[in-house]
Motif scaffolding. Structure first.
Motif, mmCIF file in Angstrom:
data_model
loop_
_atom_site.group_PDB
_atom_site.id
_atom_site.type_symbol
_atom_site.label_atom_id
_atom_site.label_comp_id
_atom_site.label_asym_id
_atom_site.label_seq_id
_atom_site.Cartn_x
_atom_site.Cartn_y
_atom_site.Cartn_z
ATOM 1 N N VAL A 56 -36.709 34.509 -9.078
ATOM 2 C CA VAL A 56 -36.194 33.272 -8.492
ATOM 3 C C VAL A 56 -34.952 32.811 -9.251
ATOM 4 N N ALA A 57 -35.051 32.760 -10.575
ATOM 5 C CA ALA A 57 -33.907 32.336 -11.388
ATOM 6 C C ALA A 57 -32.751 33.320 -11.257
ATOM 7 N N ALA A 58 -33.062 34.611 -11.206
ATOM 8 C CA ALA A 58 -32.006 35.616 -11.083
ATOM 9 C C ALA A 58 -31.309 35.518 -9.727
ATOM 10 N N THR A 59 -32.080 35.258 -8.673
ATOM 11 C CA THR A 59 -31.489 35.089 -7.343
ATOM 12 C C THR A 59 -30.579 33.870 -7.314
ATOM 13 N N ARG A 60 -31.028 32.799 -7.950
ATOM 14 C CA ARG A 60 -30.206 31.588 -8.003
ATOM 15 C C ARG A 60 -28.920 31.845 -8.796
ATOM 16 N N ALA A 61 -29.020 32.617 -9.869
ATOM 17 C CA ALA A 61 -27.832 32.941 -10.668
ATOM 18 C C ALA A 61 -26.835 33.760 -9.854
ATOM 19 N N LEU A 62 -27.337 34.696 -9.059
ATOM 20 C CA LEU A 62 -26.441 35.480 -8.207
ATOM 21 C C LEU A 62 -25.732 34.593 -7.192
ATOM 22 N N GLY A 63 -26.427 33.569 -6.724
ATOM 23 C CA GLY A 63 -25.838 32.661 -5.751
ATOM 24 C C GLY A 63 -24.646 31.895 -6.282
ATOM 25 N N GLU A 64 -24.497 31.857 -7.603
ATOM 26 C CA GLU A 64 -23.360 31.168 -8.209
ATOM 27 C C GLU A 64 -22.103 32.035 -8.218
ATOM 28 N N LEU A 65 -22.245 33.325 -7.924
ATOM 29 C CA LEU A 65 -21.085 34.209 -7.908
ATOM 30 C C LEU A 65 -20.196 33.897 -6.714
ATOM 31 N N GLU A 66 -18.934 34.285 -6.819
ATOM 32 C CA GLU A 66 -17.989 34.005 -5.736
ATOM 33 C C GLU A 66 -18.395 34.715 -4.449
ATOM 34 N N TRP B 131 -41.654 30.520 -1.578
ATOM 35 C CA TRP B 131 -40.653 29.564 -1.124
ATOM 36 C C TRP B 131 -39.572 29.361 -2.176
ATOM 37 N N GLY B 132 -39.941 29.433 -3.452
ATOM 38 C CA GLY B 132 -38.938 29.282 -4.500
ATOM 39 C C GLY B 132 -37.835 30.313 -4.371
ATOM 40 N N ALA B 133 -38.208 31.555 -4.068
ATOM 41 C CA ALA B 133 -37.211 32.611 -3.906
ATOM 42 C C ALA B 133 -36.345 32.357 -2.681
ATOM 43 N N LEU B 134 -36.969 31.928 -1.597
ATOM 44 C CA LEU B 134 -36.213 31.638 -0.379
ATOM 45 C C LEU B 134 -35.260 30.472 -0.610
ATOM 46 N N ASP B 135 -35.749 29.453 -1.286
ATOM 47 C CA ASP B 135 -34.929 28.280 -1.571
ATOM 48 C C ASP B 135 -33.772 28.629 -2.509
ATOM 49 N N ALA B 136 -33.972 29.657 -3.344
ATOM 50 C CA ALA B 136 -32.916 30.094 -4.259
ATOM 51 C C ALA B 136 -31.842 30.908 -3.552
ATOM 52 N N GLY B 137 -32.108 31.290 -2.302
ATOM 53 C CA GLY B 137 -31.093 32.006 -1.539
ATOM 54 C C GLY B 137 -31.451 33.417 -1.129
#
Length: 223
Positions: A63-73, A91-97
């Protein structure tokens, strides 16, 4: 070739996924990571078309890693590898993107189909996971979007487009099926997201399942 990064702390899982996603089916595994804290660097170095992400890892979870990827351009889409005992993270993973979920014990055919769909910009929700994602949706999300997420706000055409999204179709595929331009499809998709109070295709699929717009079980599959 579809360029793939695999993130899982179990070498045997990474090896199995890499064996299934082989060159003969149009895939190239460009990197493997054994924890979530390695994935941002791997993506920057290899520019994959899709990331297959485990949920539970030792240092940084999926979940945290997916959210971190979402910060990339230009973040790659993420397909979550899950098991039946990870309901609390879905849901946490889905919410993270995350763009979708596939079970670790899915058939090779399903894993290939899911990876292709997500790499092409579609979303993927394994039918065996869908009911559990809906439970999380109803618990954590529905209360805050109840006033916005109303099926009757959608036009007939938007209903039709949502149905195609929920079945894993990309924008070009929807355009071809409806005999309209891809730009028109993008307009419909944006309107759907706004009316349902969701931010991406995966969340719109959950909404479609929750409101009975798409059958949880494909034809021929028992409940």
């Amino acid at each position: 070739m579809i360029r793939v990064v695999i993130v899982d702390d179990q070498p045997i899982v990474r090896a199995g996924v890499a064996r299934i996603l082989g060159p003969e089916d149009g895939f190239e595994v460009v990197a493997e990571c054994d924890d979530g804290d390695e994935v941002v660097a791997a993506v920057a170095a290899h520019r994959p078309d899709v990331v297959l992400m485990d949920v539970r890892m030792r240092r940084v979870d999926g979940v945290a890693a997916t959210r971190a990827l979402g910060e990339l351009e230009k973040p790659p889409p993420v397909l979550i590898l899950t098991t039946f005992d990870e309901d609390d993270t879905l849901w946490g993973a889905l919410d993270a993107g995350a763009a979708g979920f596939v079970l670790k014990d899915a058939s090779a055919e399903d894993l290939i189909a899911a990876t292709r769909a997500v790499s092409a910009g579609a979303a993927w929700l394994d039918p065996k996971v869908a009911s559990r994602v809906l439970t999380a949706f109803r618990t954590y999300v529905r209360p805050r979007v109840a006033e916005l997420a109303k099926v009757d706000q959608l036009t007939d055409r938007e209903h039709e487009v949502l149905g195609h999204i929920a079945r894993g179709a990309t924008n070009p595929e929807i355009a071809a099926r409806l005999i309209v331009s891809e730009a028109t499809v993008k307009t419909h998709v944006g309107a759907i997201f706004a009316k349902l109070g969701v931010r991406d295709r995966a969340a719109s699929i959950v909404f479609a399942y929750d409101h009975g717009l798409v059958d949880l079980h494909p034809e021929g599959e028992a409940g």
